[in-house]
Enzyme design. Structure first.
Site, PDB file in Angstrom:
ATOM      1  N   ARG A  19      -7.870   1.891  13.959  1.00 46.89           N
ATOM      2  CA  ARG A  19      -8.724   0.744  13.640  1.00 46.89           C
ATOM      3  C   ARG A  19      -8.619  -0.335  14.711  1.00 46.89           C
ATOM      4  O   ARG A  19      -9.571  -1.097  14.923  1.00 46.89           O
ATOM      5  CB  ARG A  19      -8.392   0.175  12.260  1.00 46.89           C
ATOM      6  N   GLU A  73     -10.384  -8.902   4.327  1.00 49.25           N
ATOM      7  CA  GLU A  73      -9.767  -8.896   5.651  1.00 49.25           C
ATOM      8  C   GLU A  73     -10.492  -9.704   6.722  1.00 49.25           C
ATOM      9  O   GLU A  73      -9.840 -10.374   7.527  1.00 49.25           O
ATOM     10  CB  GLU A  73      -9.604  -7.443   6.126  1.00 49.25           C
ATOM     11  N   THR A  97     -11.511   4.402   7.186  1.00 49.40           N
ATOM     12  CA  THR A  97     -11.898   5.319   8.260  1.00 49.40           C
ATOM     13  C   THR A  97     -11.592   6.764   7.893  1.00 49.40           C
ATOM     14  O   THR A  97     -12.128   7.683   8.502  1.00 49.40           O
ATOM     15  CB  THR A  97     -11.198   4.939   9.575  1.00 49.40           C
ATOM     16  N   ARG A 148      -3.183  -6.905   6.246  1.00 46.96           N
ATOM     17  CA  ARG A 148      -4.552  -7.455   6.211  1.00 46.96           C
ATOM     18  C   ARG A 148      -5.246  -7.386   7.574  1.00 46.96           C
ATOM     19  O   ARG A 148      -4.849  -8.053   8.531  1.00 46.96           O
ATOM     20  CB  ARG A 148      -4.468  -8.894   5.728  1.00 46.96           C
ATOM     21  N   GLU A 163       0.831  -1.202   0.000  1.00 49.83           N
ATOM     22  CA  GLU A 163       0.000   0.000   0.000  1.00 49.83           C
ATOM     23  C   GLU A 163       0.866   1.252   0.000  1.00 49.83           C
ATOM     24  O   GLU A 163       0.644   2.175  -0.776  1.00 49.83           O
ATOM     25  CB  GLU A 163      -0.947  -0.002   1.199  1.00 49.83           C
TER      26      GLU A 163
END
Length: 779
Positions: free
Chosen positions: A325, A730, A459, A357, A247
């Site tokens: 998270r 995920e 988020t 993940r 990412e």
């Protein structure tokens, strides 16, 4: 998007919701799938490699690169002074992650220079000849060291609070206060990080990158080169795995390849070997969870107070949203009447940890399951009974509000667990295991049934958007491009199914193309399990626009109403006539109908106020449950996973075969995280587990001997997602928590289930053995 059109589309059977094969499956097994290192090499291609620090924290006093430069085949050695734009690859906006270190290094393995040579071997050999003088500085590589040294935070922490946790905790009849350590994890994708840059005229450069986030690579490459984003084109056809590790982490290699290519006017490729990749790129965050839980005689939770400290590494990277998270999932599937949760994203002198993940969710959920386990052993109850007592309730029950003040309005965890408990025969098997453990001297068994509730959406609200570009050519063939990336998870196949279903054509009529920033701009990362949700809807929106034009064309040409135009399998019915799809498209082209559209989608309803700790960060929740049985050798700590039964919720599956594979793969990867995959740094700050010889991922032989996986076919998303499906990337990873909990039960049997084993992760055989010996002393 017109909701009535969407609902109408849902009611017609077609390529969507069918078990279509992965578009590249046959290429994967035959070796025909092209990855970046398989592409034909441009004439004059040069190869780059990294020059890495051998200190964890030190000032750079002097650098002598003369021997590197003089090595045969070396064309150029790049340092921070050679970067034309900003020496920064930070994805967080904190500007705390230099592309190449200048005056200081902050982890062992940090890139200081890059060698560009005629061959990869020459570049690698030359890089080892550098002479660098350092002045060592104090360093710490773990959470304990960070806490002991008053380490700064790499980003702003977050607090979630609801109710009155202080007074509720003080008034609770039973209280437990303890600590849990949760290990990190290496992504171990099959294809290492890789990038190739080809210089163009003026400011232009084209970059092939193994990345989950083409637009971020585009932005950072432009930032480092000092050029606008429109000068940079990033292409991604497929990755050999990503799991979050691609990412942000691909920026280093893409940016260096681009700088070298523009500096030298030749194509440049960077492909680190496995050791260099593991040393220089981030991993899943380690966590240290300090928790206190108050509960009543029945084991029902009254208050929770917990702090989640994380090893974040030397820079912020994605540690802010990852630790956020973790707090979002610190409730797992359970209602906390009064709660306070705090994150502590700690700076350490290690590589900056990143997305993986689950993105912090697994660590948060694991802490919750430990608290459930503590209560169960303290009250002498089955852990499943304590779980049931604390599940979120249905709307109107007064037990639906999360710690971040979002209502859980789609709760199906009760039905999921009920069905799995029955199909796995949990109660009878648990009784048999307890009986077995009474008479078995060496081997002890354990069983656990654990739930999953996972929030779906980024988020950061702005990331919940996607674009797609769809063309129909004169012969009726369809070209699809969208902002999602393919890393083996089947996203391209699913979105192609959406498009084929919308036009009611065979899926082989849809051409799947590489993701490219030149066609779809401002893409979000393929992450947060949202790839199908976002890109599928964007593709559907593009098809809707084209179909509206085609229907308008048909009404004019045939003189019928719009209601008399219907797309049927490979043909179009107009009034009483039926026209083959290619013929229909050809006639539309001759009538000058636009057969191309840019689709767009943004997730509705979501909003988030981080400072207040309130909002609706998730569009919906995905649910699941797993029941796992294990056997443990109490003399060695070795164990076998005997059986796992899974029931998982993917809504109305877009592709049951692919979704089942995602559930199976996610579980096994999660099992590796919790059992065998252990990261070790030595006193000098060197990563010792940096190769397959020292880092153990699960093998095929490690999977459960009996492995039953079923999708909850009755489930449909209450929200109008594409095909009423749910995300699957995920959530399945957290099903593996059942393995750790089963191991814990086996260990607890040594002390007659009177003491919570407090088995930290990864539960390696050594750690299991130490827990067994500790509990033997309490028996």
């Amino acid at each position: 998007m017109d909701k009535s059109a969407f609902e109408k589309r849902e009611s017609i059977d077609g390529p969507m919701h069918a078990s279509q094969p992965h578009d590249s499956a046959h290429k994967h097994v035959t070796g025909a799938a092209d990855y970046i290192d398989d592409l034909p090499e441009p004439a004059g291609l040069l190869h780059g490699t990294l020059g890495l620090s051998d200190r964890a924290h030190a000032e750079i006093i002097a650098i002598d690169l003369s021997a590197v430069t003089a090595y045969p085949g070396v064309v150029r050695v790049l340092t921070a002074r050679d970067i034309p734009g900003a020496n920064d690859t930070s994805s967080s906006g904190m500007h705390d992650e230099p592309l190449l270190a200048e005056s200081k290094v902050e982890f062992h393995g940090q890139p200081i220079f890059a060698v560009i040579a005629e061959t990869r071997e020459a570049a690698r050999r030359a890089a080892r000849l550098a002479r660098i003088d350092y002045r060592d500085l104090p360093h710490w590589t773990d959470i304990d060291g960070a806490l002991a040294n008053g380490s700064p935070l790499v980003c702003e922490p977050m607090t979630l609070k609801r109710g009155e946790p202080e007074s509720a905790m003080a008034g609770a009849k039973h209280r437990i206060k303890a600590r849990m350590r949760i290990g990190g994890q290496e992504h171990f994708y099959l294809e290492s990080q890789i990038a190739m840059a080809i210089p163009g005229e003026d400011e232009e450069v084209t970059v092939w990158s193994s990345t989950q986030h083409p637009s971020e690579i585009q932005h950072i490459v432009g930032h480092v080169l000092g050029v606008p984003s429109n000068a940079v084109t990033v292409n991604v056809r497929r990755m050999g795995g990503g799991f979050g590790g691609k990412e942000t982490q691909g920026s280093l290699f893409a940016a260096l390849a681009a700088v070298a290519a523009k500096t030298l006017g030749r194509a440049v490729k960077f492909r680190p070997d496995r050791d260099e990749d593991m040393v220089a790129t981030g991993k899943r965050h380690d966590f240290l969870v300090d928790y206190e839980v108050g509960f009543d005689d029945e084991g029902r939770i009254e208050a929770v107070d917990a702090a989640y400290a994380a090893r974040c590494g030397f820079s912020s990277d994605l540690s802010g949203p990852v630790t956020d998270r973790a707090l979002f999932h610190a409730d797992s599937s359970y209602y906390y009447p009064h709660v306070r949760l705090v994150s502590k994203p700690l700076k350490t002198h290690t590589v900056s940890n990143t997305a993986f993940r689950g993105f912090g969710g697994p660590q948060g959920m694991l802490g919750a399951e430990r608290m459930i386990e503590e209560i169960a052993y303290a009250r002498g109850k089955d852990t499943l009974d304590i779980r049931r007592a604390n599940f979120y309730g249905q709307p109107g029950s007064g037990r639906t509000l999360t710690p971040y003040h979002q209502e859980v309005s789609d709760n199906i965890i009760h039905r999921i667990v009920d069905e799995l408990e029955e199909s796995a025969d949990y109660r009878a098997r648990r009784e048999a295991i307890v009986e077995f453990n009474r008479s078995s001297r060496v081997v002890r068994k354990g069983i656990a049934l654990t739930p999953v509730k996972f929030g779906i959406s980024f988020t950061m609200t702005a990331l919940n958007q996607a674009g797609a570009l769809v063309h129909i050519y004169q012969d009726g063939s369809i070209h699809l491009n969208h902002g999602g990336t393919e890393m083996g998870q089947g996203l391209y196949t699913k979105v192609a199914q959406v498009l084929a279903d919308s036009f009611q054509v065979d899926i082989n009529r849809v051409k799947i193309s590489a993701a490219t920033t030149g066609k779809v701009p401002n893409t979000s990362a393929t992450a947060a399990s949202s790839g199908s949700d976002l890109n599928g809807m964007a593709a559907f929106d593009a098809s809707r626009q084209i179909k509206e034009r085609l229907v308008a064309f048909a009404t004019r040409k045939w003189g019928v109403s719009a209601g008399e135009v219907q797309f049927l399998p490979n043909r179009v019915r107009v009034g009483h006539d039926e026209v083959l799809f290619p013929d229909f498209i050809r006639q539309a082209y001759l009538a000058r109908v636009q057969l191309s559209a840019a689709g767009f989608y943004k997730t509705p309803k979501i909003h988030w106020d981080r400072k207040a700790g309130r909002g609706t960060p998730f569009y919906y929740f995905a649910y699941g449950a797993a029941c796992t049985e294990v056997s443990v050798d109490t003399l060695t700590g070795e164990y076998l996973v005997d059986r796992t039964d899974i029931l998982h919720d993917v809504g109305r599956s877009l592709n049951p075969a692919i979704d089942t594979g995602q559930v199976e793969g996610g579980f096994v990867q999660g099992m590796g995280w919790l059992t065998t995959e252990e990261l070790w740094w030595d006193a000098a700050g060197r990563l010792c587990t940096h190769a397959p010889s020292t880092y153990k991922i699960p093998l095929a032989s490690d999977r459960p001997k009996i492995f039953n996986v079923k999708l909850a076919e009755w489930s449909q998303n209450l929200e109008p997602t594409i095909g009423r499906s749910k995300a699957v990337g995920e959530p399945p990873l957290m099903l593996a928590i059942s393995v750790l909990e089963a191991l814990s039960m086996a260990v607890a049997s040594v002390a007659d289930y009177r003491v919570c084993p407090r088995l930290d992760s990864p539960a390696t055989p050594e750690r299991v053995l130490m827990a067994v010996e500790r509990l033997k002393g309490m028996a």
